[in-house]
Design a protein around this motif. Structure first.
Motif, short mmCIF file in Angstrom:
data_model
loop_
_atom_site.label_atom_id
_atom_site.label_comp_id
_atom_site.label_asym_id
_atom_site.label_seq_id
_atom_site.Cartn_x
_atom_site.Cartn_y
_atom_site.Cartn_z
N LYS A 277 50.78 131.74 58.78
CA LYS A 277 49.70 132.72 59.03
C LYS A 277 48.87 132.32 60.24
O LYS A 277 48.39 133.18 60.97
CB LYS A 277 48.81 132.85 57.80
CG LYS A 277 49.45 133.69 56.74
CD LYS A 277 48.61 134.02 55.56
CE LYS A 277 47.26 133.46 55.50
NZ LYS A 277 46.49 133.88 54.34
N ARG A 278 48.68 131.02 60.46
CA ARG A 278 47.95 130.59 61.65
C ARG A 278 48.73 130.90 62.92
O ARG A 278 48.16 131.26 63.94
CB ARG A 278 47.67 129.09 61.60
CG ARG A 278 46.31 128.81 61.01
CD ARG A 278 45.97 127.35 61.10
NE ARG A 278 46.05 126.83 59.73
CZ ARG A 278 46.75 125.78 59.35
NH1 ARG A 278 47.39 125.06 60.22
NH2 ARG A 278 46.77 125.42 58.10
N PRO B 12 49.02 135.54 62.89
CA PRO B 12 47.98 136.05 61.99
C PRO B 12 48.13 137.51 61.60
O PRO B 12 47.84 137.88 60.46
CB PRO B 12 46.69 135.82 62.77
CG PRO B 12 47.07 135.46 64.15
CD PRO B 12 48.50 135.07 64.15
N ARG B 13 48.57 138.36 62.51
CA ARG B 13 48.71 139.78 62.15
C ARG B 13 49.74 139.97 61.05
O ARG B 13 49.52 140.70 60.09
CB ARG B 13 49.14 140.59 63.36
CG ARG B 13 48.03 141.01 64.23
CD ARG B 13 48.54 142.09 65.15
NE ARG B 13 47.79 142.10 66.39
CZ ARG B 13 48.13 142.79 67.43
NH1 ARG B 13 49.22 143.52 67.42
NH2 ARG B 13 47.39 142.77 68.50
N HIS C 89 48.49 138.52 57.72
CA HIS C 89 47.48 139.40 57.11
C HIS C 89 48.15 140.61 56.46
O HIS C 89 47.83 140.97 55.32
CB HIS C 89 46.48 139.85 58.18
CG HIS C 89 45.49 140.84 57.69
ND1 HIS C 89 44.47 140.51 56.82
CD2 HIS C 89 45.35 142.16 57.94
CE1 HIS C 89 43.77 141.59 56.55
NE2 HIS C 89 44.28 142.61 57.22
N PHE C 90 49.09 141.21 57.17
CA PHE C 90 49.79 142.38 56.64
C PHE C 90 50.55 142.04 55.36
O PHE C 90 50.46 142.77 54.37
CB PHE C 90 50.74 142.93 57.71
CG PHE C 90 51.57 144.07 57.24
CD1 PHE C 90 51.02 145.32 57.08
CD2 PHE C 90 52.91 143.89 56.94
CE1 PHE C 90 51.79 146.39 56.63
CE2 PHE C 90 53.68 144.94 56.50
CZ PHE C 90 53.13 146.18 56.34
N ASP D 48 50.03 139.53 53.29
CA ASP D 48 49.08 139.24 52.21
C ASP D 48 48.56 140.52 51.58
O ASP D 48 48.43 140.63 50.36
CB ASP D 48 47.90 138.43 52.74
CG ASP D 48 48.18 136.95 52.77
OD1 ASP D 48 49.20 136.53 52.21
OD2 ASP D 48 47.37 136.22 53.38
N ARG D 49 48.24 141.50 52.41
CA ARG D 49 47.74 142.77 51.88
C ARG D 49 48.82 143.49 51.07
O ARG D 49 48.54 144.07 50.03
CB ARG D 49 47.27 143.68 53.02
CG ARG D 49 46.05 143.21 53.76
CD ARG D 49 44.75 143.36 52.98
NE ARG D 49 44.49 144.67 52.46
CZ ARG D 49 43.89 145.66 53.09
NH1 ARG D 49 43.48 145.49 54.32
NH2 ARG D 49 43.69 146.80 52.50
N SER E 152 43.26 136.33 47.60
CA SER E 152 42.55 135.77 48.75
C SER E 152 42.45 136.80 49.86
O SER E 152 41.42 136.90 50.54
CB SER E 152 43.24 134.50 49.25
OG SER E 152 44.57 134.77 49.62
N ALA E 153 43.50 137.58 50.05
CA ALA E 153 43.48 138.62 51.08
C ALA E 153 42.47 139.71 50.72
O ALA E 153 41.75 140.22 51.59
CB ALA E 153 44.86 139.22 51.25
N ARG F 184 38.97 138.37 51.46
CA ARG F 184 38.70 138.37 52.90
C ARG F 184 38.44 139.78 53.40
O ARG F 184 37.55 140.01 54.21
CB ARG F 184 39.87 137.76 53.67
CG ARG F 184 39.84 136.27 53.70
CD ARG F 184 40.83 135.72 54.70
NE ARG F 184 42.20 136.14 54.46
CZ ARG F 184 43.05 135.55 53.64
NH1 ARG F 184 42.68 134.48 52.97
NH2 ARG F 184 44.27 136.00 53.49
N HIS F 185 39.21 140.73 52.91
CA HIS F 185 39.05 142.12 53.32
C HIS F 185 37.67 142.64 52.91
O HIS F 185 36.98 143.30 53.69
CB HIS F 185 40.16 142.97 52.72
CG HIS F 185 40.04 144.42 53.05
ND1 HIS F 185 40.23 144.91 54.32
CD2 HIS F 185 39.74 145.49 52.27
CE1 HIS F 185 40.05 146.22 54.31
NE2 HIS F 185 39.75 146.59 53.07
#
Length: 75
Positions: A36-37, A40-41, A44-45, A47-48, A54-55, A58-59
């Motif tokens: 993810k580092r 990142p995009r 993030h996608f 995870d959602r 956790s996602a 953060r959202h």
């Protein structure tokens, strides 16, 4: 196990397996954090899409911060 699941149905099996592995394996969580580092995009996608808690946190935090910034900036 995968042979009876033709075509795109295998993606659901993969996603379910990934969720189980990320919840139960410390090594996998560390690898996932590194990925993810680096991307990142994509992280993030994914995870959602996996609806990771956790996602979601953060959202919600980002949404709340955006609302307070918009509200503060309007004054």
């Amino acid at each position: 196990m995968l042979a009876p699941l033709p075509g795109p149905a295998g993606i659901f099996l993969f996603a379910g397996g990934m969720v189980l592995v990320l919840r139960n394996s410390r090594w996998a969580r560390l690898k996932w954090a590194r990925l993810k580092r680096r991307w990142p995009r994509t992280g993030h996608f994914v995870d959602r899409m996996m609806r990771r808690q956790s996602a979601m946190r953060r959202h919600e935090r980002a949404k709340a911060a955006k609302n307070t910034t918009v509200t503060t900036g309007a004054n």
